[in-house]
Design a protein around this motif. Structure first.
Motif, mmCIF file in Angstrom:
data_model
loop_
_atom_site.group_PDB
_atom_site.id
_atom_site.type_symbol
_atom_site.label_atom_id
_atom_site.label_comp_id
_atom_site.label_asym_id
_atom_site.label_seq_id
_atom_site.Cartn_x
_atom_site.Cartn_y
_atom_site.Cartn_z
ATOM 1 N N LEU A 31 0.831 -1.198 0.000
ATOM 2 C CA LEU A 31 0.000 0.000 0.000
ATOM 3 C C LEU A 31 0.870 1.254 0.000
ATOM 4 O O LEU A 31 0.630 2.189 -0.767
ATOM 5 N N ALA A 32 1.911 1.269 0.858
ATOM 6 C CA ALA A 32 2.815 2.422 0.924
ATOM 7 C C ALA A 32 3.568 2.596 -0.390
ATOM 8 O O ALA A 32 3.788 3.728 -0.854
ATOM 9 N N ALA A 33 3.960 1.483 -1.027
ATOM 10 C CA ALA A 33 4.689 1.562 -2.295
ATOM 11 C C ALA A 33 3.802 2.121 -3.402
ATOM 12 O O ALA A 33 4.249 2.907 -4.238
ATOM 13 N N LYS A 34 2.530 1.713 -3.426
ATOM 14 C CA LYS A 34 1.611 2.244 -4.440
ATOM 15 C C LYS A 34 1.344 3.734 -4.208
ATOM 16 O O LYS A 34 1.252 4.506 -5.169
ATOM 17 N N VAL A 35 1.235 4.139 -2.952
ATOM 18 C CA VAL A 35 1.048 5.557 -2.651
ATOM 19 C C VAL A 35 2.283 6.346 -3.070
ATOM 20 O O VAL A 35 2.177 7.441 -3.639
ATOM 21 N N GLN A 36 3.482 5.800 -2.805
ATOM 22 C CA GLN A 36 4.706 6.476 -3.222
ATOM 23 C C GLN A 36 4.760 6.599 -4.742
ATOM 24 O O GLN A 36 5.171 7.632 -5.284
ATOM 25 N N ARG A 37 4.319 5.567 -5.439
ATOM 26 C CA ARG A 37 4.254 5.611 -6.904
ATOM 27 C C ARG A 37 3.295 6.713 -7.357
ATOM 28 O O ARG A 37 3.585 7.465 -8.298
ATOM 29 N N SER A 38 2.163 6.830 -6.671
ATOM 30 C CA SER A 38 1.189 7.857 -7.032
ATOM 31 C C SER A 38 1.726 9.260 -6.757
ATOM 32 O O SER A 38 1.434 10.203 -7.499
#
Length: 304
Positions: free
Chosen positions: A250-257
């Protein structure tokens, strides 16, 4: 070289100054609390050469937020850049503790934004305040790029308190400062054992997880990569990274966003889909959980 200083009504010094050639800009705020001096810094990329962060006092460095690239902390100046897979983890939320006068370097590259907190400790003051509740010694051992969810949470709150303008922010900040000191220096802490993944296992697993984004890999497959059962792998992964595998994704996807929010003018709905979220509503809930604000507010706060 020109340095611009703006005095705030609450006495907090806000400084903006040019940095190394590769870095576009930096802003920072310095404030003192009971037994510590805290410096919150906003770095804007794309890169930054080796930066000597040694101090005359014991120092804790926390990378609280990061968009793109990586920030590596080392006891010797890095001769060349290394990939995130070689480092082990390139995202934010890692800590480094360095004794007084010990050489200590930060190297950051290919990033858009980094928020960093540095805390210098006044050991005599802390000893007088906390007494036997902490171990005060001049012979601390360095700990580079470790994770501790409790200290990280307190560091986030202290960083916000550094910028606070409330009348009661002084006592609030003092409480956070002492809480950080207690958790970092309390007796017996060095004997605590946390069974995490081996460095090679962590590098292999996180590299595979990053390559799979925005899709998640089954917990069973990750566990098989390390030769562990699923339940033990989950505990070991959390001990090594400070978060469970599903939270890491979840944190990685948010960082990607966040990178897309900074680099494109795409709508929030388009960013949500490109980052692997089902829809904008799901994206907003997840983003707020990790970053503490909505995607739109985060984009505005970062000048987009």
């Amino acid at each position: 070289m020109t340095v611009q200083i703006t005095d705030r009504p609450d006495g907090v010094a806000m400084v903006l100054k040019p940095l190394a050639e590769k870095t576009v800009s930096q802003g920072y705020c310095v404030r003192s609390w009971t037994g510590i001096t805290a410096e919150i810094t906003d770095l804007h990329g794309p890169g930054r050469g080796p930066e000597d962060l040694r101090s005359k006092r014991p120092r804790l460095t926390a990378i609280l937020e990061q968009v793109g690239g990586h920030a590596e902390m080392r006891l010797t100046p890095p001769c060349q850049a290394r990939s995130r897979a070689e480092i082990g983890y390139g995202a934010a939320n890692h800590l480094s503790f360095i004794p007084a006068d010990m050489p200590f370097w930060q190297f950051a590259q290919r990033f858009r934004y980094i928020r960093r907190l540095i805390i210098d400790f006044d050991l005599p003051v802390l000893a007088a305040c906390l007494g036997d509740e902490i171990e005060v010694t001049s012979r601390f051992a360095p700990r580079v790029m470790f994770r501790d969810s409790r200290i990280l949470m307190l560091a986030e709150l202290l960083a916000d308190a550094c910028l606070g303008t409330h009348a009661d922010s002084r006592s609030y900040g003092d409480s956070l400062a002492l809480a950080i000191c207690y958790n970092l220096f309390r007796p017996g802490r060095k004997d605590e054992k946390r069974s995490g993944l081996a460095p090679a296992q962590l590098r292999r697993v996180t590299a595979f997880m990053e390559q799979s984004l925005p899709n998640a890999v089954a917990l069973k497959d990750l566990a098989e990569m390390t030769g562990l059962c699923e339940s033990y792998f989950s505990r070991a992964f959390k001990a090594s990274t400070g978060m469970a595998p599903h939270r890491w994704y979840l944190a990685a996807k948010v960082q990607r966003s966040q990178k897309l929010l900074l680099e494109t003018g795409d709508s929030l709905a388009d960013v949500a889909l490109a980052s692997g979220f089902a829809d904008q509503s799901h994206f907003t809930r997840a983003f707020r959980t990790i970053a503490g604000v909505s995607p739109g507010a985060w984009r505005r706060n970062h000048g987009i």
